[in-house]
Design an enzyme around this catalytic site. Structure first.
Site, mmCIF file in Angstrom:
data_model
loop_
_atom_site.group_PDB
_atom_site.id
_atom_site.type_symbol
_atom_site.label_atom_id
_atom_site.label_comp_id
_atom_site.label_asym_id
_atom_site.label_seq_id
_atom_site.Cartn_x
_atom_site.Cartn_y
_atom_site.Cartn_z
ATOM 1 N NE ARG A 1 3.666 -5.667 24.736
ATOM 2 C CZ ARG A 1 4.967 -5.596 24.488
ATOM 3 N NH1 ARG A 1 5.429 -6.021 23.326
ATOM 4 N NH2 ARG A 1 5.783 -5.094 25.365
ATOM 5 C CE LYS B 1 -1.444 -5.063 29.326
ATOM 6 N NZ LYS B 1 -2.342 -5.112 28.238
ATOM 7 C CB CYS C 1 -6.034 -1.415 30.277
ATOM 8 S SG CYS C 1 -7.108 -2.236 29.110
HETATM 9 N N1 SAJ Z 1 -4.642 9.514 29.178
HETATM 10 C C1 SAJ Z 1 -4.338 10.757 29.706
HETATM 11 N N2 SAJ Z 1 -3.222 11.398 29.252
HETATM 12 C C2 SAJ Z 1 -2.405 10.855 28.323
HETATM 13 C C3 SAJ Z 1 -2.708 9.574 27.805
HETATM 14 C C4 SAJ Z 1 -3.834 8.924 28.252
HETATM 15 O O1 SAJ Z 1 -5.059 11.295 30.555
HETATM 16 O O2 SAJ Z 1 -1.421 11.510 27.957
HETATM 17 C C5 SAJ Z 1 -5.847 8.805 29.665
HETATM 18 C C6 SAJ Z 1 -6.880 8.520 28.572
HETATM 19 O O3 SAJ Z 1 -7.707 9.630 28.367
HETATM 20 C C7 SAJ Z 1 -7.613 7.336 29.158
HETATM 21 C C8 SAJ Z 1 -6.528 6.588 29.914
HETATM 22 O O4 SAJ Z 1 -5.458 7.500 30.091
HETATM 23 O O5 SAJ Z 1 -8.607 7.754 30.096
HETATM 24 C C9 SAJ Z 1 -6.012 5.348 29.208
HETATM 25 O O6 SAJ Z 1 -5.889 5.583 27.807
HETATM 26 P P1 SAJ Z 1 -4.643 5.086 26.934
HETATM 27 O O7 SAJ Z 1 -4.903 5.502 25.541
HETATM 28 O O8 SAJ Z 1 -3.396 5.544 27.543
HETATM 29 O O9 SAJ Z 1 -4.634 3.518 27.116
HETATM 30 P P2 SAJ Z 1 -5.744 2.335 26.953
HETATM 31 O O10 SAJ Z 1 -6.269 2.021 28.316
HETATM 32 O O11 SAJ Z 1 -6.710 2.587 25.878
HETATM 33 O O12 SAJ Z 1 -4.764 1.141 26.461
HETATM 34 C C10 SAJ Z 1 -3.664 0.769 27.274
HETATM 35 C C11 SAJ Z 1 -2.406 0.692 26.379
HETATM 36 N N3 SAJ Z 1 -1.208 0.594 27.228
HETATM 37 C C12 SAJ Z 1 -0.143 1.402 27.040
HETATM 38 O O13 SAJ Z 1 -0.133 2.287 26.219
HETATM 39 C C13 SAJ Z 1 1.032 1.136 27.913
HETATM 40 C C14 SAJ Z 1 -2.518 -0.494 25.429
HETATM 41 O O14 SAJ Z 1 -1.317 -0.659 24.715
HETATM 42 C C15 SAJ Z 1 -2.821 -1.776 26.237
HETATM 43 O O15 SAJ Z 1 -2.948 -2.909 25.390
HETATM 44 C C16 SAJ Z 1 -4.140 -1.563 26.945
HETATM 45 O O16 SAJ Z 1 -3.966 -0.484 27.872
HETATM 46 C C17 SAJ Z 1 -4.519 -2.837 27.658
HETATM 47 O O17 SAJ Z 1 -5.371 -3.567 27.140
HETATM 48 O O18 SAJ Z 1 -3.916 -3.151 28.685
#
Ligand code: SAJ
Length: 423
Positions: free
Chosen positions: A164, A217, A271
């Site tokens: 995670r 997850k 993810c």
């Molecule tokens: N995003 C938005 N607005 C926000 C936050 C994110 O548009 O307020 C976008 C980001 O720009 C990106 C996407 O969402 O395109 C995903 O980015 P993220 O930083 O939210 O997450 P990931 O994909 O890098 O990582 C997620 C995480 N999950 C959660 O926060 C619940 C991480 O903890 C997980 O381990 C990971 O997925 C995974 O491997 O599953």
């Protein structure tokens, strides 16, 4: 508990999760055999180098390889524990989970399994995948017993312990995050918790079954997806009303129990844009909100493209004699999120790709985290912030720190999908 029970472990899949995990165990002086199907990856790691970008990973891998604790290979070897960290993409129009990489990993480790081994599935997986993994292993090794039949007396212990960690903060979060441990039996869970306690300072929380751990997850990433979809929907509503979504969110978030996330160009990465489909495809009638959130987030890049088209028309209407071929559009950021070079499933990249195909004028890209544009952006030019300043339309797609510090010196129109230049 005897922390030295494990002296050799094997990580199957040396990608964004497997390699940092391998390096972390090796940094605690446990012998790690990293296995990957890609020979280039294996060679790179054995040179003490890395093939992905993640802060601090390079030095930990370098030290682990130099000290002889980490070694990569294409063929599995005997170990006391096997951690499977391979991709779990989806396939087809219904976004069915594609477990073929887990199945292949099982088939590859089965010949070297020995009684007493622990096998952990770390890959984000649909509910039931750990049980499927146990079955694939049992089929391949009828001479060994597995928890689904032998319970606590099994030769092989099996658990699902989903990763995670947040890309960009993997080396910190691997250590400090709490870990969900879903063993097929209590002893499976206890052994898995013992393994992770080698480096995890967060709590190793035991789930009552691998199925709950799998769903936990998927729930975490779906929770975030639904909340981002809410922000993205608000941004479209605010645009219609002619009000600033950034101001709106700031005001709403002053409420003690409200925390709206940030809208953007869409949701990317492998993810959050993928995992919620594992719930939807297994419970299509029930998962209505989760499906809609996916659809809202997937549609956001098209809304941004429409916005670019309508701004381009406005510019042309006010500049007689010019055609679309004379207009240049500068796009800022193509990574899937801020301050990384990862372009996988990036909505920003999708937008720029579509522009290079539909816009007859020049498409400029400013992306401080990469040195060459991917082939899919054939026709676009990677330029500096300074060179982009002359463009007729500026589109901010990713809120890299670099862009927060530097705004283009222009009086031209700006479409700011992240609210850092026009807030
Ligand atoms: N995003 C938005 N607005 C926000 C936050 C994110 O548009 O307020 C976008 C980001 O720009 C990106 C996407 O969402 O395109 C995903 O980015 P993220 O930083 O939210 O997450 P990931 O994909 O890098 O990582 C997620 C995480 N999950 C959660 O926060 C619940 C991480 O903890 C997980 O381990 C990971 O997925 C995974 O491997 O599953």
């Amino acid at each position: 508990m005897d922390l030295n029970r494990f002296s050799t472990i094997s990580i199957i899949g040396l990608g964004y999760i497997g390699l940092p995990t391998a390096a972390m165990f090796a940094s605690r002086k446990i012998r790690v055999i990293g296995v990957d199907v890609n020979e280039d990856t294996v060679d790179t790691i054995n040179r003490g180098e890395i093939h992905i970008v993640e802060p601090d990973l390079d030095m930990v891998v370098h030290a682990a390889v130099a000290q002889g604790y980490l070694r990569a290979t294409v063929a599995p070897e005997p170990a006391e524990a096997f951690l499977i960290a391979v991709p779990t993409p989806f396939k087809g129009d219904n976004h069915e989970p594609d477990l073929r990489f887990i199945e292949a990993a099982c088939r590859s480790i089965a010949p070297v399994l020995e009684p007493g081994n622990l096998v952990i599935l770390e890959s984000t997986s649909p509910v039931g995948a750990t049980e499927a993994m146990a079955e694939w292993l049992a089929q391949a090794r009828p001479d060994l017993t597995f928890p689904q039949k032998a319970g606590e007396l099994s030769d092989i212990r099996i658990a699902h312990c989903p990763e995670r960690v947040l890309p960009g903060k993997v080396m910190q979060e691997l250590i400090s995050n709490d870990r969900v441990i879903g063993g097929m039996t209590p002893r499976c869970s206890a052994l898995a918790a013992q393994l992770y306690s080698v480096f995890v300072t967060g709590e190793c929380v035991t789930a009552s079954s691998p199925r709950v751990a799998e769903m936990a997850k998927l729930t975490e990433n779906s929770f975030r997806d639904v909340n981002i979809a809410f922000a993205n929907e608000l941004s479209i509503i605010c645009d219609k009303f002619g009000i600033s979504v950034w101001e709106l969110i700031q005001l709403a978030n002053r409420h003690p129990r409200v925390n709206v996330l940030q809208p953007g160009a869409g949701v990317g990465g492998h993810c959050i844009a993928c995992d919620p489909w594992f719930i939807v495809s297994s419970a299509p009638e029930e998962a209505r909100l989760i499906r809609t959130a996916r659809e809202v987030n997937d549609a956001k890049p098209y809304w941004v493209l429409d916005k670019i088209r309508s701004e381009t028309c406005k510019i042309l209407e006010s500049s007689a004699g010019r055609s679309a071929a004379d207009l240049s559009i500068a796009c800022y950021g193509i990574a899937f999120k801020p301050d990384i070079d990862d372009l996988r499933d990036s909505p920003a990249l999708e937008i720029v790709q579509s522009l290079t195909q539909s816009h007859p004028g020049s498409v400029l890209v400013v992306e401080p985290n990469i040195e060459v544009l991917p082939e899919s952006l054939n026709g676009a030019r990677l330029v500096s912030m300074l060179d982009a300043a002359e463009a007729d339309l500026h589109v901010l797609l990713v809120d890299h720190k670099y862009f927060r510090a530097l705004k283009p010196n222009t009086s031209a129109m700006i479409i700011d999908t992240r609210g850092i230049w026009t807030r």
